[in-house]
Design a protein around this motif. Structure first.
Motif, PDB file in Angstrom:
ATOM      1  N   SER A  21       0.826  -1.218   0.000  1.00 57.22           N
ATOM      2  CA  SER A  21       0.000   0.000   0.000  1.00 57.22           C
ATOM      3  C   SER A  21       0.852   1.257   0.000  1.00 57.22           C
ATOM      4  O   SER A  21       0.577   2.209  -0.736  1.00 57.22           O
ATOM      5  CB  SER A  21      -0.935   0.014   1.213  1.00 57.22           C
ATOM      6  N   LEU A  22       1.880   1.262   0.824  1.00 59.68           N
ATOM      7  CA  LEU A  22       2.762   2.436   0.873  1.00 59.68           C
ATOM      8  C   LEU A  22       3.506   2.627  -0.440  1.00 59.68           C
ATOM      9  O   LEU A  22       3.641   3.758  -0.935  1.00 59.68           O
ATOM     10  CB  LEU A  22       3.737   2.319   2.046  1.00 59.68           C
ATOM     11  N   LEU A  23       3.992   1.530  -1.010  1.00 58.95           N
ATOM     12  CA  LEU A  23       4.664   1.626  -2.310  1.00 58.95           C
ATOM     13  C   LEU A  23       3.712   2.180  -3.371  1.00 58.95           C
ATOM     14  O   LEU A  23       4.099   3.030  -4.178  1.00 58.95           O
ATOM     15  CB  LEU A  23       5.204   0.259  -2.738  1.00 58.95           C
ATOM     16  N   LEU A  24       2.468   1.715  -3.351  1.00 57.05           N
ATOM     17  CA  LEU A  24       1.482   2.210  -4.316  1.00 57.05           C
ATOM     18  C   LEU A  24       1.150   3.678  -4.072  1.00 57.05           C
ATOM     19  O   LEU A  24       1.063   4.461  -5.025  1.00 57.05           O
ATOM     20  CB  LEU A  24       0.209   1.361  -4.267  1.00 57.05           C
ATOM     21  N   LEU A  25       0.957   4.060  -2.824  1.00 55.73           N
ATOM     22  CA  LEU A  25       0.617   5.459  -2.531  1.00 55.73           C
ATOM     23  C   LEU A  25       1.688   6.421  -3.015  1.00 55.73           C
ATOM     24  O   LEU A  25       1.387   7.474  -3.575  1.00 55.73           O
ATOM     25  CB  LEU A  25       0.391   5.650  -1.030  1.00 55.73           C
ATOM     26  N   PHE A  26       2.950   6.047  -2.809  1.00 55.63           N
ATOM     27  CA  PHE A  26       4.045   6.918  -3.220  1.00 55.63           C
ATOM     28  C   PHE A  26       4.440   6.718  -4.681  1.00 55.63           C
ATOM     29  O   PHE A  26       5.190   7.514  -5.226  1.00 55.63           O
ATOM     30  CB  PHE A  26       5.260   6.717  -2.310  1.00 55.63           C
ATOM     31  N   GLY A  27       3.949   5.673  -5.286  1.00 57.49           N
ATOM     32  CA  GLY A  27       4.310   5.412  -6.673  1.00 57.49           C
ATOM     33  C   GLY A  27       5.764   5.003  -6.808  1.00 57.49           C
ATOM     34  O   GLY A  27       6.437   5.358  -7.773  1.00 57.49           O
ATOM     35  N   PHE A  28       6.241   4.230  -5.850  1.00 52.62           N
ATOM     36  CA  PHE A  28       7.626   3.767  -5.865  1.00 52.62           C
ATOM     37  C   PHE A  28       7.640   2.278  -6.203  1.00 52.62           C
ATOM     38  O   PHE A  28       6.956   1.490  -5.555  1.00 52.62           O
ATOM     39  CB  PHE A  28       8.293   4.012  -4.512  1.00 52.62           C
ATOM     40  N   LYS A  29       8.395   1.932  -7.238  1.00 52.15           N
ATOM     41  CA  LYS A  29       8.425   0.543  -7.717  1.00 52.15           C
ATOM     42  C   LYS A  29       6.996   0.074  -8.002  1.00 52.15           C
ATOM     43  O   LYS A  29       6.575  -1.017  -7.610  1.00 52.15           O
ATOM     44  CB  LYS A  29       9.111  -0.387  -6.707  1.00 52.15           C
ATOM     45  N   THR A  30       6.270   0.919  -8.709  1.00 51.72           N
ATOM     46  CA  THR A  30       4.838   0.698  -8.921  1.00 51.72           C
ATOM     47  C   THR A  30       4.547  -0.638  -9.589  1.00 51.72           C
ATOM     48  O   THR A  30       3.631  -1.357  -9.177  1.00 51.72           O
ATOM     49  CB  THR A  30       4.236   1.851  -9.746  1.00 51.72           C
ATOM     50  N   ARG A  31       5.298  -0.984 -10.608  1.00 48.94           N
ATOM     51  CA  ARG A  31       5.030  -2.254 -11.318  1.00 48.94           C
ATOM     52  C   ARG A  31       5.196  -3.445 -10.370  1.00 48.94           C
ATOM     53  O   ARG A  31       4.336  -4.331 -10.322  1.00 48.94           O
ATOM     54  CB  ARG A  31       5.955  -2.391 -12.524  1.00 48.94           C
ATOM     55  N   ILE A  32       6.269  -3.458  -9.606  1.00 51.82           N
ATOM     56  CA  ILE A  32       6.509  -4.560  -8.666  1.00 51.82           C
ATOM     57  C   ILE A  32       5.433  -4.564  -7.580  1.00 51.82           C
ATOM     58  O   ILE A  32       4.907  -5.622  -7.223  1.00 51.82           O
ATOM     59  CB  ILE A  32       7.915  -4.444  -8.048  1.00 51.82           C
TER      60      ILE A  32
END
Length: 144
Positions: free
Chosen positions: A79-90
């Motif tokens: 969720s945090l990765l998605l919210l920040f758009g970091f390593k979105t594909r993974i």
């Protein structure tokens, strides 16, 4: 009226998937209310562990506690990765896998209808779509 771009659609998918998973995490820690309250699925960690044990009938309480902890860790991380758009594909692929496992467990342990009622398969599809979009608006990935 302006059409929505793929970049903007990806941003919306990122946010909605992240909020959906964080809402489930909040529920299992009682942040949406006490057990039995309107709209509350679990209301506390103990009820969530019992549900985890239902979905994993092979698991005793200690194993269900571990599985629930692992799922919760990945839900928060993804969720945090998605919210920040970091390593979105993974993050999107991880989200799709996690939700797929959840939907499959629901279908086997409860009923084929259960993951349909909670739109889990729709979330799996949304995460797979996000993984294929690539770049999205307002993402850390765009700065790297």
């Amino acid at each position: 009226m302006k059409n929505i771009t793929i970049l903007e659609a990806g941003l919306i998918l990122r946010i909605v998937l992240a909020i959906t998973m964080l809402s489930a995490v909040a529920d299992r820690f009682g942040l949406w209310g006490a057990p039995g309250s309107n709209g509350v699925a679990w209301g506390n960690w103990e009820n969530f562990v019992v549900y985890t044990q239902t979905l994993n009938s092979f698991a005793n309480k200690a194993t269900a506690e571990i599985l629930g902890s692992i799922a919760t860790f990945f839900e928060v991380l993804l969720s945090l990765l998605l919210l920040f758009g970091f390593k979105t594909r993974i993050a999107a692929l991880g989200t799709a896998l996690l939700l797929f496992l959840f939907a499959f467990s629901m279908a086997v342990s409860i009923s084929v209808k259960a993951p349909l009622d909670y739109s889990v398969w729709t979330s799996v599809a949304a995460a797979l779509l996000l993984a294929n979009i690539g770049k999205t608006s307002f993402a850390v990935d765009n700065r790297i």
